[in-house]
Scaffold this active site. Structure first.
Site, mmCIF file in Angstrom:
data_model
loop_
_atom_site.group_PDB
_atom_site.id
_atom_site.type_symbol
_atom_site.label_atom_id
_atom_site.label_comp_id
_atom_site.label_asym_id
_atom_site.label_seq_id
_atom_site.Cartn_x
_atom_site.Cartn_y
_atom_site.Cartn_z
ATOM 1 N N SER A 1 31.543 98.183 36.781
ATOM 2 C CA SER A 1 32.264 99.437 35.922
ATOM 3 C C SER A 1 32.728 100.503 36.753
ATOM 4 C CB SER A 1 31.012 99.592 34.974
ATOM 5 O OG SER A 1 31.664 100.392 33.943
ATOM 6 N N MET A 2 31.937 101.542 36.562
ATOM 7 C CA MET A 2 32.203 102.944 37.401
ATOM 8 C C MET A 2 32.472 102.386 39.066
ATOM 9 S SD MET A 2 30.984 106.711 37.938
ATOM 10 C CE MET A 2 29.474 106.075 38.838
ATOM 11 N N ASP B 1 30.377 91.625 26.868
ATOM 12 C CA ASP B 1 30.678 92.963 27.389
ATOM 13 C C ASP B 1 31.516 94.049 26.330
ATOM 14 O OD1 ASP B 1 31.267 95.382 28.616
ATOM 15 O OD2 ASP B 1 31.878 94.343 30.480
ATOM 16 N N HIS C 1 27.298 94.239 29.151
ATOM 17 C CA HIS C 1 28.131 95.311 30.308
ATOM 18 C C HIS C 1 27.509 95.234 31.642
ATOM 19 C CE1 HIS C 1 30.913 98.319 31.758
ATOM 20 N NE2 HIS C 1 30.044 98.960 31.963
HETATM 21 C C1 MLT Z 1 30.027 102.251 33.755
HETATM 22 O O1 MLT Z 1 29.118 101.357 33.234
HETATM 23 O O2 MLT Z 1 29.880 102.542 34.830
HETATM 24 C C2 MLT Z 1 30.501 103.123 32.804
HETATM 25 O O3 MLT Z 1 30.319 102.648 31.395
HETATM 26 C C3 MLT Z 1 32.090 103.047 32.993
HETATM 27 C C4 MLT Z 1 32.913 104.093 31.933
HETATM 28 O O4 MLT Z 1 32.427 104.761 31.284
HETATM 29 O O5 MLT Z 1 34.124 103.875 32.109
#
Ligand code: MLT
Length: 258
Positions: A86-87, A208, A236
């Protein structure tokens, strides 16, 4: 800035970058399996876990520079594998674009190449302000928790959910705001994907809800050398929710690299 990190295991280096607003402990299920054959370097990105939390906007490029600084401090100049969730995936993509010569493999997990819509960016700014006003990560944790996990994880592994909640709550408000604002201004990397020639594993939890499988499929199609694996019974946080399947996919990919 120098990041806190763990560095465990023998063999070729694999760097794993956590999601928001988590920390390096989200890779605990990879330590004994992937870490049995690969040297896992798992930093806490700036503001998260035990790394310092400066004021300001945490751009994905800044976070990528932090990772390069860590690798340099460890004397790791040779190409290695970088994976991010993700990030962490946004940061891994920034690395792939800025430092292609440092990579021999890329793993993009539960992430996307596109930028935020204007509406999403606005939502992040509002959330940053709520977190700063509350002086607590709670507003973002409350908003994210229902979307992070698939139903099976929520029902069968409440301890995993509770552990992640506790870690997210520990992230300092200015770091939550800095990362939200950094994600809001991240560039659209779609046009860069065809130029990323390094072998890539795209992994996504089949359920996800934050970065849905359809987006991962689109991203994998645009990458010249990608394979995609959908992890069943995962939302996720696929590597944490279904570690057996996620570890098998990672090892399969890593073992295939020249
Ligand atoms: C993450 O899990 O790092 C975030 O949900 C990423 C995001 O908010 O785009």
């Amino acid at each position: 800035m120098l990041l806190a990190y763990d560095d465990n295991g023998p063999g070729p280096v694999v760097v794993l970058l956590h999601g928001f607003p988590l920390d390096r402990t989200m890779w605990e299920a990879q330590q004994s399996t992937v870490g049995a054959t690969y040297r896992l370097i798992t930093p806490d990105l700036r503001g998260h876990g035990q790394s310092a939390a400066p004021e300001g906007i945490y751009t994905m490029d800044d976070m990528a520079e932090d990772v390069i600084e860590l690798l340099n401090s460890l004397g790791l100049a040779e190409p290695l594998v970088v994976g991010g969730l993700s990030m962490g995936g946004y940061v891994a993509l920034a690395l792939a674009v800025r430092y292609p010569q440092r990579l021999r493999g890329l793993m993009l997990m539960d992430t996307r190449a596109t930028a935020d819509s204007a509406e999403a960016a606005q939502g992040r700014e509002e959330m940053a302000q709520r977190v700063l006003t509350a002086n607590s990560a709670e507003p973002v944790v409350k908003a994210m928790l229902p979307k992070l996990f698939c139903q099976a994880t929520r029902l069968n592994r409440p301890n995993v959910v509770a552990r992640m909640e506790e870690r997210m709550m520990r992230t300092p408000p200015r770091a939550v705001a800095g990362a939200l604002r950094g994600m809001a201004v991240r560039p659209d990397r779609t046009a860069d994907l065809p130029r990323i020639h390094v072998p890539t594993l795209v992994m996504v939890g089949a359920e996800d809800a934050i970065t849905p499988p359809a987006e991962s499929r689109t991203m994998a199609q645009a990458l010249p050398s990608a394979r995609i694996v959908e992890i069943p019974d995962a939302g996720h946080l696929a590597p944490l929710e279904n570690p057996a399947a996620a570890n098998a996919a990672m090892l399969n990919f890593l073992d295939s690299l020249p």
